[in-house]
Enzyme design. Structure first.
Site, PDB file in Angstrom:
ATOM      1  N   ASP A   7       0.867  -1.188   0.000  1.00  0.00           N
ATOM      2  CA  ASP A   7       0.000   0.000   0.000  1.00  0.00           C
ATOM      3  C   ASP A   7       0.899   1.233   0.000  1.00  0.00           C
ATOM      4  O   ASP A   7       2.084   1.159   0.332  1.00  0.00           O
ATOM      5  CB  ASP A   7      -0.922   0.029   1.230  1.00  0.00           C
ATOM      6  CG  ASP A   7      -1.860   1.241   1.218  1.00  0.00           C
ATOM      7  OD1 ASP A   7      -2.468   1.516   0.163  1.00  0.00           O
ATOM      8  OD2 ASP A   7      -1.967   1.935   2.235  1.00  0.00           O
ATOM      9  N   SER A   8       0.296   2.372  -0.350  1.00  0.00           N
ATOM     10  CA  SER A   8       1.033   3.630  -0.300  1.00  0.00           C
ATOM     11  C   SER A   8       1.458   3.955   1.136  1.00  0.00           C
ATOM     12  O   SER A   8       2.397   4.710   1.341  1.00  0.00           O
ATOM     13  CB  SER A   8       0.156   4.756  -0.834  1.00  0.00           C
ATOM     14  OG  SER A   8      -1.003   4.853  -0.034  1.00  0.00           O
ATOM     15  N   TYR A  39      -0.949   8.580  -2.442  1.00  0.00           N
ATOM     16  CA  TYR A  39      -0.910   8.375  -3.891  1.00  0.00           C
ATOM     17  C   TYR A  39      -2.116   9.037  -4.568  1.00  0.00           C
ATOM     18  O   TYR A  39      -2.091   9.310  -5.750  1.00  0.00           O
ATOM     19  CB  TYR A  39      -0.970   6.877  -4.214  1.00  0.00           C
ATOM     20  CG  TYR A  39       0.326   6.123  -4.130  1.00  0.00           C
ATOM     21  CD1 TYR A  39       1.455   6.647  -3.481  1.00  0.00           C
ATOM     22  CD2 TYR A  39       0.424   4.852  -4.695  1.00  0.00           C
ATOM     23  CE1 TYR A  39       2.632   5.908  -3.407  1.00  0.00           C
ATOM     24  CE2 TYR A  39       1.602   4.119  -4.622  1.00  0.00           C
ATOM     25  CZ  TYR A  39       2.705   4.646  -3.981  1.00  0.00           C
ATOM     26  OH  TYR A  39       3.852   3.910  -3.922  1.00  0.00           O
ATOM     27  N   GLY A  40      -3.184   9.209  -3.795  1.00  0.00           N
ATOM     28  CA  GLY A  40      -4.471   9.600  -4.367  1.00  0.00           C
ATOM     29  C   GLY A  40      -4.497  10.953  -5.043  1.00  0.00           C
ATOM     30  O   GLY A  40      -5.431  11.265  -5.771  1.00  0.00           O
ATOM     31  N   CYS A  70      -4.236  -1.495  -2.269  1.00  0.00           N
ATOM     32  CA  CYS A  70      -4.349  -0.056  -2.497  1.00  0.00           C
ATOM     33  C   CYS A  70      -5.177   0.121  -3.770  1.00  0.00           C
ATOM     34  O   CYS A  70      -4.775  -0.347  -4.836  1.00  0.00           O
ATOM     35  CB  CYS A  70      -2.950   0.522  -2.683  1.00  0.00           C
ATOM     36  SG  CYS A  70      -2.918   2.259  -3.140  1.00  0.00           S
ATOM     37  N   ASN A  71      -6.320   0.761  -3.625  1.00  0.00           N
ATOM     38  CA  ASN A  71      -7.190   0.951  -4.799  1.00  0.00           C
ATOM     39  C   ASN A  71      -6.566   1.895  -5.812  1.00  0.00           C
ATOM     40  O   ASN A  71      -6.743   1.726  -7.012  1.00  0.00           O
ATOM     41  CB  ASN A  71      -8.528   1.523  -4.364  1.00  0.00           C
ATOM     42  CG  ASN A  71      -9.322   0.515  -3.576  1.00  0.00           C
ATOM     43  OD1 ASN A  71     -10.102  -0.225  -4.126  1.00  0.00           O
ATOM     44  ND2 ASN A  71      -9.091   0.448  -2.274  1.00  0.00           N
ATOM     45  N   THR A  72      -5.862   2.902  -5.295  1.00  0.00           N
ATOM     46  CA  THR A  72      -5.276   3.885  -6.194  1.00  0.00           C
ATOM     47  C   THR A  72      -4.247   3.200  -7.091  1.00  0.00           C
ATOM     48  O   THR A  72      -4.217   3.414  -8.314  1.00  0.00           O
ATOM     49  CB  THR A  72      -4.632   5.027  -5.376  1.00  0.00           C
ATOM     50  OG1 THR A  72      -5.605   5.484  -4.429  1.00  0.00           O
ATOM     51  CG2 THR A  72      -4.203   6.166  -6.247  1.00  0.00           C
ATOM     52  N   GLU A 162      -3.068   9.094   7.829  1.00  0.00           N
ATOM     53  CA  GLU A 162      -1.612   8.855   7.903  1.00  0.00           C
ATOM     54  C   GLU A 162      -0.992   9.681   9.027  1.00  0.00           C
ATOM     55  O   GLU A 162      -0.035   9.265   9.664  1.00  0.00           O
ATOM     56  CB  GLU A 162      -0.938   9.196   6.570  1.00  0.00           C
ATOM     57  CG  GLU A 162      -1.222   8.207   5.442  1.00  0.00           C
ATOM     58  CD  GLU A 162      -0.409   6.902   5.540  1.00  0.00           C
ATOM     59  OE1 GLU A 162       0.775   6.952   5.886  1.00  0.00           O
ATOM     60  OE2 GLU A 162      -0.993   5.828   5.256  1.00  0.00           O
ATOM     61  N   THR A 195      -8.291   1.505   0.874  1.00  0.00           N
ATOM     62  CA  THR A 195      -8.030   0.595   1.999  1.00  0.00           C
ATOM     63  C   THR A 195      -7.786   1.330   3.311  1.00  0.00           C
ATOM     64  O   THR A 195      -7.737   0.710   4.370  1.00  0.00           O
ATOM     65  CB  THR A 195      -6.836  -0.324   1.685  1.00  0.00           C
ATOM     66  OG1 THR A 195      -5.715   0.477   1.272  1.00  0.00           O
ATOM     67  CG2 THR A 195      -7.193  -1.302   0.586  1.00  0.00           C
ATOM     68  N   HIS A 196      -7.638   2.642   3.254  1.00  0.00           N
ATOM     69  CA  HIS A 196      -7.565   3.407   4.510  1.00  0.00           C
ATOM     70  C   HIS A 196      -8.954   3.549   5.151  1.00  0.00           C
ATOM     71  O   HIS A 196      -9.052   3.733   6.367  1.00  0.00           O
ATOM     72  CB  HIS A 196      -7.032   4.826   4.257  1.00  0.00           C
ATOM     73  CG  HIS A 196      -5.543   4.912   4.069  1.00  0.00           C
ATOM     74  ND1 HIS A 196      -4.908   4.434   2.951  1.00  0.00           N
ATOM     75  CD2 HIS A 196      -4.571   5.441   4.853  1.00  0.00           C
ATOM     76  CE1 HIS A 196      -3.608   4.672   3.056  1.00  0.00           C
ATOM     77  NE2 HIS A 196      -3.380   5.277   4.192  1.00  0.00           N
TER      78      HIS A 196
HETATM   79  N1  DGL Z   1      -5.052   3.207   0.598  1.00  0.00           N
HETATM   80  C1  DGL Z   1      -4.930   3.560  -0.757  1.00  0.00           C
HETATM   81  C2  DGL Z   1      -6.137   3.223  -1.579  1.00  0.00           C
HETATM   82  O1  DGL Z   1      -6.729   2.189  -1.321  1.00  0.00           O
HETATM   83  C3  DGL Z   1      -4.235   4.806  -1.163  1.00  0.00           C
HETATM   84  C4  DGL Z   1      -4.440   6.045  -0.513  1.00  0.00           C
HETATM   85  C5  DGL Z   1      -3.499   7.121  -0.973  1.00  0.00           C
HETATM   86  O2  DGL Z   1      -2.272   6.915  -0.872  1.00  0.00           O
HETATM   87  O3  DGL Z   1      -3.992   8.155  -1.415  1.00  0.00           O
HETATM   88  O4  DGL Z   1      -6.499   3.920  -2.485  1.00  0.00           O
END
Ligand code: DGL
Length: 269
Positions: A7-8, A39-40, A70-72, A162, A195-196
């Site tokens: 994950d990020s 990452y978003g 991580c979805n992003t 975070e 996932t956050h």
């Molecule tokens: N937890 C991550 C996701 O599922 C990324 C969040 C991020 O880094 O912006 O998208």
């Protein structure tokens, strides 16, 4: 033997936690790219480059299978990585498909043509990059017809989590739910597409109301991972379990310990 979880930052811990509960005999090597989170708000090329570097690192440490928790990263990088070709014996999987299979009442890995499903109005909460990618809608269209998706980009929530600022995270979640409800007053289901967000699941449920079914990824991904490893035991791979971060290991360990309510010790990647 370890399965890589990427994950990020800290969000993938929600997936790791569920996977460890579901698969107590499997070891995991977690990689959080906290130095580059979130990452978003990054563009797709940037997310692709960062994700590829982290996945290569995990493969290099002996993991055969890496789950992009991580979805992003799943939205911006997974398809591109798979199309570019992965090294022999290595695999990378994302988190969208298990969620969509659950939403569309499918068996894991059922690739039959799209069909009508029970749920018609779905709210998607995700990072700005995931929403911009439209990857969720694309994967959904492969499996279901006639589903109306309203997406809400939840700026700021990942940064607040975070940083461990849960009061700010709660206020942001409530305002994003309000914004979504102005566009779609009565969603039947809501997808926490980051996932956050399971760390804020109760706030989402409370703000949405008890009649909205909230789909949270962690358990769904763990369940589909168990099914996958059953079919492909060779993907358990090699490598040592543990926790790696590109950020400050002490700070990241403290936050992770707070989120999972057990001692987690990260090392520098
Ligand atoms: N937890 C991550 C996701 O599922 C990324 C969040 C991020 O880094 O912006 O998208």
């Amino acid at each position: 033997m370890a399965v890589g979880i990427f994950d990020s930052g800290l969000g993938g811990l929600t997936v790791l936690n569920a996977a460890q509960k579901r698969l107590p005999d499997v070891d995991f090597l977690y990689f959080g790219d906290s130095a580059h989170a979130p990452y978003g708000v990054r563009d797709a090329d940037d997310v692709f480059d960062l994700t590829t570097a982290a996945v290569n690192d995990l493969w290099g440490r002996g993991c055969n299978l890496v789950v992009l928790a991580c979805n992003t990263a799943s939205a911006a990088a997974l398809r591109r990585m798979q199309e570019a070709g992965v090294p022999q014996g290595k695999r990378v999987l994302g988190v969208f498909v298990p969620l969509i299979e659950a939403l569309t009442e499918r068996q894991w890995g059922d690739n039959s043509p799209p069909r009508e499903v029970e749920v018609k109005h779905v709210a998607l909460f995700a990072t700005p990059a995931t929403v911009a990618s439209r990857a969720f809608q694309r994967e959904l269209a492969f499996r279901a017809i006639g589903v109306d998706v309203e997406a809400q980009a939840c700026g700021g929530v990942v940064d607040a989590i975070e940083e461990g600022d849960m009061i700010l995270a709660e206020a942001l979640v409530r305002s994003h739910v309000d914004a979504l409800k102005r566009k779609m007053p009565h969603p039947q289901a809501a997808v926490l597409g980051c996932t956050h967000y399971p760390l804020m699941a109760e706030v989402f449920q409370d703000a949405l109301g008890a009649d909205v079914k909230v789909f949270s990824q962690a358990d769904l991904v763990a369940e589909s991972l168990a099914d996958y490893l059953d079919r492909r035991p060779e993907m358990l791979g090699g490598g040592e379990p543990g926790f790696l971060t590109t950020g400050d290991p002490r700070k990241v360990s403290d936050r992770a310990t707070q989120f999972l309510r057990r001692k987690i010790t990260f090392e520098a990647a």
